[in-house]
Design an enzyme around this catalytic site. Sequence first.
Site, PDB file in Angstrom:
ATOM      1  N   GLU A 175       0.827  -1.201   0.000  1.00 48.21           N
ATOM      2  CA  GLU A 175       0.000   0.000   0.000  1.00 48.21           C
ATOM      3  C   GLU A 175       0.870   1.263   0.000  1.00 48.21           C
ATOM      4  OE1 GLU A 175      -3.665   1.757   2.798  1.00 48.21           O
ATOM      5  OE2 GLU A 175      -2.458   0.059   3.469  1.00 48.21           O
ATOM      6  N   LYS A 223      -9.147   2.484  -2.775  1.00 55.54           N
ATOM      7  CA  LYS A 223      -9.502   1.771  -1.553  1.00 55.54           C
ATOM      8  C   LYS A 223     -10.950   2.058  -1.164  1.00 55.54           C
ATOM      9  CE  LYS A 223      -7.446   1.163   3.100  1.00 55.54           C
ATOM     10  NZ  LYS A 223      -6.305   1.612   3.930  1.00 55.54           N
ATOM     11  N   CYS A 278      -5.627  -3.171   1.832  1.00 56.11           N
ATOM     12  CA  CYS A 278      -5.559  -3.217   3.301  1.00 56.11           C
ATOM     13  C   CYS A 278      -6.922  -3.365   3.991  1.00 56.11           C
ATOM     14  CB  CYS A 278      -4.808  -2.006   3.835  1.00 56.11           C
ATOM     15  SG  CYS A 278      -4.067  -2.323   5.467  1.00 56.11           S
ATOM     16  N   LYS A 310      -0.819  -9.804  16.378  1.00 50.83           N
ATOM     17  CA  LYS A 310      -1.598  -9.526  15.174  1.00 50.83           C
ATOM     18  C   LYS A 310      -1.402 -10.616  14.129  1.00 50.83           C
ATOM     19  CE  LYS A 310      -2.870  -5.539  12.308  1.00 50.83           C
ATOM     20  NZ  LYS A 310      -2.504  -4.134  11.986  1.00 50.83           N
ATOM     21  N   LEU A 360      22.884   5.691  31.104  1.00 47.94           N
ATOM     22  CA  LEU A 360      22.982   4.322  31.611  1.00 47.94           C
ATOM     23  C   LEU A 360      22.990   4.369  33.139  1.00 47.94           C
ATOM     24  CD1 LEU A 360      25.616   2.472  29.384  1.00 47.94           C
ATOM     25  CD2 LEU A 360      23.131   2.242  29.366  1.00 47.94           C
ATOM     26  N   SER A 409      17.198   1.199  31.127  1.00 41.24           N
ATOM     27  CA  SER A 409      18.280   1.718  30.292  1.00 41.24           C
ATOM     28  C   SER A 409      19.116   0.582  29.713  1.00 41.24           C
ATOM     29  CB  SER A 409      19.159   2.686  31.089  1.00 41.24           C
ATOM     30  OG  SER A 409      19.844   2.043  32.129  1.00 41.24           O
ATOM     31  N   LYS A 469       1.799  15.107  31.152  1.00 39.94           N
ATOM     32  CA  LYS A 469       3.165  14.618  30.970  1.00 39.94           C
ATOM     33  C   LYS A 469       3.277  13.767  29.707  1.00 39.94           C
ATOM     34  CE  LYS A 469       4.997  14.370  35.698  1.00 39.94           C
ATOM     35  NZ  LYS A 469       5.653  13.460  36.673  1.00 39.94           N
TER      36      LYS A 469
END
Length: 586
Positions: A44, A127, A163, A196, A334, A340, A555
């Site tokens: 696609e 489509k 799709c 999936k 790190l 991390s 946030k």
Amino acid sequence: MPTLRLALSQVNPSVGDLDDNAGLVRRWTRRAADAGAQLVLFPEMTLTGYPVEDLVFRRSFVAASQTALRRLAADLAADGLGELPVVVGYLDADGPPQVSADAKPGHGARNAAAVLHRGEVVATYFKHHLPNYGVFDEDRYFVPGDMLTVVRVGGVDVALTICEDLWQAGGPFAVARQAGVGLVVTINGSPYELNKDDVRLPLVRRRAAEAGATVAYVNMVGGQDELVFEGDSMIVGADGTLLTRAPQFVEHLLLHDVELPAAPEPVGDAGELEGGMRIVRATVSDLLPPAPGEAAVGGIIQPAADEAEVWQALVLGLRDYVDKNRFPSVVLGLSGGIDSAVVAALSVDALGPDRVVGVSMPSQHSSEHSRSDAEDLAKRTGLDYRVQPIQPMVDTYLANLSLSGVAVENLQARVRGVLLMALSNQEGHLVLTTGNKSELAVGYSTLYGDSVGGFNPIKDVWKTLVWRLAKWRNADAARRGETPPIPENSIGKPPSAELSPGQLDSDTLPDYDVLDPILIGYVDGDLGRAGLVESGHDPAVVDRVLRMVDTAEYKRRQSAPGTKISMKAFGRDRRLPITNRWREDG
């Protein structure tokens, strides 16, 4: 019965790079031709990349896509490939964008497929089913098609679909049965999410039964911002038999000979059928010479186990984000902790150790094991390891500001963020942030501190899954006789931000084995308080967790993009208002 040698080109295009994407089509068509293919399929919107989002509204981009398609057809012929029919996805339009003042009802931008042959665009398909859920906004961008295009290739009638047409019963596949086609081609930009692949094969089987025809499913591969596409292309017979299946997360040319019913006598276009659709027909060839050489058998690759699959998705999503945006390297903090460590291992797998910089930034609260674990990981992976103590900088701030408690904790995180961004500016690295989905959900992060960065590889990974991934990656390395990249101490020790003496995550949060199931139900499953309590969760813990999630929306809105691997990722999938007084309190 005729036999067609199909070539499913599972390729990795880049959004907006029309010239390179066209070159990709030419190169893979050459490979297919050299292998004796008689029909080549591309995913696609291969020509433009997918999804193009609001580029649809730029008439210059639409015109460039249309021009690139015609040029591609001519170039394929000039390459000596004109006799080989090629199906390729692109962006088309038969009118102004729907958001324009001069828009025309039923006309506008189209998510389209074209058949290229002998230097011409011999057929197109628009489509029909436009998804408008999860990460998809196609009702915003496109106008649905109302016709099924049937192309005769080698004496076989082939229907074109795109799709979402596969994911909805009725429509093009029902019309394909009425048209009597022998093969339905479905070209896809179907994003990855965990499990999936378990849904995809049964779905293709249902559509094959609905159409009464073999289905050739080709999906793109690669990363595009938060999305990653895993390929998993396949061909399923009309009786539901899986004939061949491609590997996941790699570009691949899936070649397979398919025996198909001969087309009936030529007929004209049909009137309205299922859902108001109509059939239009075009002929490429009634007969083809036999494909050369031995029969092509694509084989069947079984999908990977969950942890392996997620790891591959995260590696590919990170690699393509870095490479397609032309960053030379990445840098991350790190800490010696699990998050991390996993991000560092992912980065090395994606880019190689010479393109990964890991910085240990100890403060007075950093434990000796955190420093040694970070150093151990650097030795195991070979990344560029640096140590930059932050306490002198923190002390300078505190000498000029009167701070205490959480403000001092957050100051340490923000100093680390400043250091990483300074290295980014100085040396050109992309900063990776390392917060997992559980932390993002409950707001367990410092704005402009540990949340700073341009990309977050584990943004959609629950904390409990982070641990599973670390254990899987180490076991996989051991199985192959390699050094496990993640120190066992990083996996086994209690998680801590180490921003105050003796601090542990469990001081503020429920244990992650308790927290994550509540978050998964609330975030991924949209369960309310009552549903979570009915599922067996403690009401007081549910109330506490939901308050944290609801008040952290501001946030999350500022968080870096990261690869989507779940059914509902923060950002594109889950869209809630920041200013919102609705609460699921008891």
